[in-house]
Enzyme design. Sequence first.
Site, PDB file in Angstrom:
ATOM      1  N   GLY A 106       0.760  -1.236   0.000  1.00  0.00           N
ATOM      2  CA  GLY A 106       0.000   0.000   0.000  1.00  0.00           C
ATOM      3  C   GLY A 106       0.790   1.284   0.000  1.00  0.00           C
ATOM      4  O   GLY A 106       0.206   2.358  -0.102  1.00  0.00           O
ATOM      5  N   GLU A 136       4.352  -5.721   3.109  1.00  0.00           N
ATOM      6  CA  GLU A 136       4.523  -6.409   1.828  1.00  0.00           C
ATOM      7  C   GLU A 136       4.641  -5.428   0.665  1.00  0.00           C
ATOM      8  O   GLU A 136       3.841  -5.446  -0.264  1.00  0.00           O
ATOM      9  CB  GLU A 136       3.320  -7.312   1.539  1.00  0.00           C
ATOM     10  CG  GLU A 136       3.053  -8.426   2.502  1.00  0.00           C
ATOM     11  CD  GLU A 136       1.766  -9.158   2.115  1.00  0.00           C
ATOM     12  OE1 GLU A 136       1.176  -8.814   1.074  1.00  0.00           O
ATOM     13  OE2 GLU A 136       1.350 -10.053   2.857  1.00  0.00           O
ATOM     14  N   GLY A 141       5.581  -3.975  -2.856  1.00  0.00           N
ATOM     15  CA  GLY A 141       5.972  -4.517  -4.156  1.00  0.00           C
ATOM     16  C   GLY A 141       6.326  -3.388  -5.091  1.00  0.00           C
ATOM     17  O   GLY A 141       7.484  -3.074  -5.324  1.00  0.00           O
ATOM     18  N   ARG A 142       5.288  -2.705  -5.582  1.00  0.00           N
ATOM     19  CA  ARG A 142       5.473  -1.595  -6.501  1.00  0.00           C
ATOM     20  C   ARG A 142       6.422  -0.539  -5.941  1.00  0.00           C
ATOM     21  O   ARG A 142       7.248   0.024  -6.668  1.00  0.00           O
ATOM     22  CB  ARG A 142       4.086  -0.992  -6.782  1.00  0.00           C
ATOM     23  CG  ARG A 142       4.032   0.063  -7.849  1.00  0.00           C
ATOM     24  CD  ARG A 142       2.567   0.401  -8.133  1.00  0.00           C
ATOM     25  NE  ARG A 142       2.471   1.512  -9.059  1.00  0.00           N
ATOM     26  CZ  ARG A 142       1.655   2.547  -8.878  1.00  0.00           C
ATOM     27  NH1 ARG A 142       0.890   2.606  -7.798  1.00  0.00           N
ATOM     28  NH2 ARG A 142       1.600   3.521  -9.761  1.00  0.00           N
ATOM     29  N   CYS A 193      -4.722  -3.572 -32.770  1.00  0.00           N
ATOM     30  CA  CYS A 193      -5.873  -3.174 -33.579  1.00  0.00           C
ATOM     31  C   CYS A 193      -7.040  -2.762 -32.691  1.00  0.00           C
ATOM     32  O   CYS A 193      -8.150  -3.309 -32.790  1.00  0.00           O
ATOM     33  CB  CYS A 193      -6.282  -4.318 -34.493  1.00  0.00           C
ATOM     34  SG  CYS A 193      -4.990  -4.796 -35.657  1.00  0.00           S
ATOM     35  N   TYR A 213       4.619  -3.940 -12.191  1.00  0.00           N
ATOM     36  CA  TYR A 213       3.390  -4.215 -12.930  1.00  0.00           C
ATOM     37  C   TYR A 213       3.532  -3.775 -14.384  1.00  0.00           C
ATOM     38  O   TYR A 213       2.609  -3.197 -14.965  1.00  0.00           O
ATOM     39  CB  TYR A 213       2.187  -3.547 -12.259  1.00  0.00           C
ATOM     40  CG  TYR A 213       1.949  -4.073 -10.871  1.00  0.00           C
ATOM     41  CD1 TYR A 213       1.557  -5.384 -10.658  1.00  0.00           C
ATOM     42  CD2 TYR A 213       2.163  -3.266  -9.753  1.00  0.00           C
ATOM     43  CE1 TYR A 213       1.369  -5.888  -9.385  1.00  0.00           C
ATOM     44  CE2 TYR A 213       1.975  -3.759  -8.468  1.00  0.00           C
ATOM     45  CZ  TYR A 213       1.574  -5.067  -8.298  1.00  0.00           C
ATOM     46  OH  TYR A 213       1.397  -5.557  -7.026  1.00  0.00           O
TER      47      TYR A 213
END
Length: 414
Positions: free
Chosen positions: A251, A285, A287-288, A365, A394
């Site tokens: 978060g 935790e 991540g990003r 497309c 991500y």
Amino acid sequence: MSVQFPPSAAPLAAHPVEVLPAPVRRRLLELAQGAEPVSAYVYDGEVAAARARELRDALPDWAAVYYAVKANSYPGVVRALAPYVDGFEVASVSELELALATGGFMDTPAVVAAGPAKSVPVLTALVRARVEAINAESLLELHRISRIAVAEGVTARVALRVNPADIPISGSLHMGGAPSQFGVAEPDVPDVLDAARGLPGLDIVGFHIHAASNNLDADSHAAYLRWCVEWSVRTAAGTGVELRHVDIGGGIGVAFEGEEPFDMARFGELAALVEPPVGVKVVLEPGRFLVADCGWYAAEVTDVKASYGEWFAVLRGGINHFQLPTSWDIVHNVAVLPVDAWDAGEDCPRPAAEHTRVTVVGELCTPEDTLLRDVHVERVRAGDLVVFPNAGSYGWEFAMHAFLGHPVAGRHLL
């Protein structure tokens, strides 16, 4: 009437090319000399390692930093992070295998596992690996873990994931209490824990609460941490759980155009004022937050064209390689890396847009394959590279690789 697709239009100018570190520019220009048009990620593991060290050093000893592998599962990046994090958070068998291979664990793997629909094969792999905690999402999942653990002749450590009714904290948190596929609704927690006590093979070690998302405010995130600890202590005492584990999820936010970055030092100062009971580990935790700025996505401009007065830079790549800006409606700015070589021949004109605004689109497309709108560039030519900084999280993992069957973007570690 024209149809508007994300990301939102924004009156901004492209980054100067100097925003790209020199080693990244050199590597991309090397790739541009190849026979195939460039569409690739370049990662710098040292950038991720430095961010992890900074967060780890800011936190008190009772806090543990577990890297959420889903943010970037490139083995070189995970290896770079491994010495500077306390463990890993995984959500699949492949992520589990990567964490086990990278972590070098001697005893209980410092691995926690999450996910709202963990299958029996996934749960079996987690139980057999004897991971530190499986974040159980429901009573049925607890039954499945119990059955697998009994069959394996082991005891599985489990943290109950909770969807809190409310978090009395202001700020940019995503509050609890909304219907969700994640976790057990707070009013149901006592009954679920009561049923779990009757299941063999389970050791309920604590709780997992993941109610914050992309929070850039250090004060409110520290308050959220405090709330998670206090709620867990209170609930454990009221339900007979021997509390040893509190997982507050990730978060911590990543700043984009015009946003103030998360203040790690301030967060650490406030976190140090929280006093979990002795023997209780508090897991974060991220991540990003750890890997966003360790990666760059670059794609060759295959064409530059004007249409009814608007300019478009068409890339070899797009949301099939880098979907995050479109999916999350992020205004994700770019830099243009000039490539002087033009191999199409003197008789083939090299189109360019100069001192104007362009929309950056991909090769698919569909008009949804739009990565950035209305960005001012000094010059962009066919054959140049458009580079997205802060693409380390991500990015490759979140892309839709199979659509139209174009080659998958390459990945390279500095």
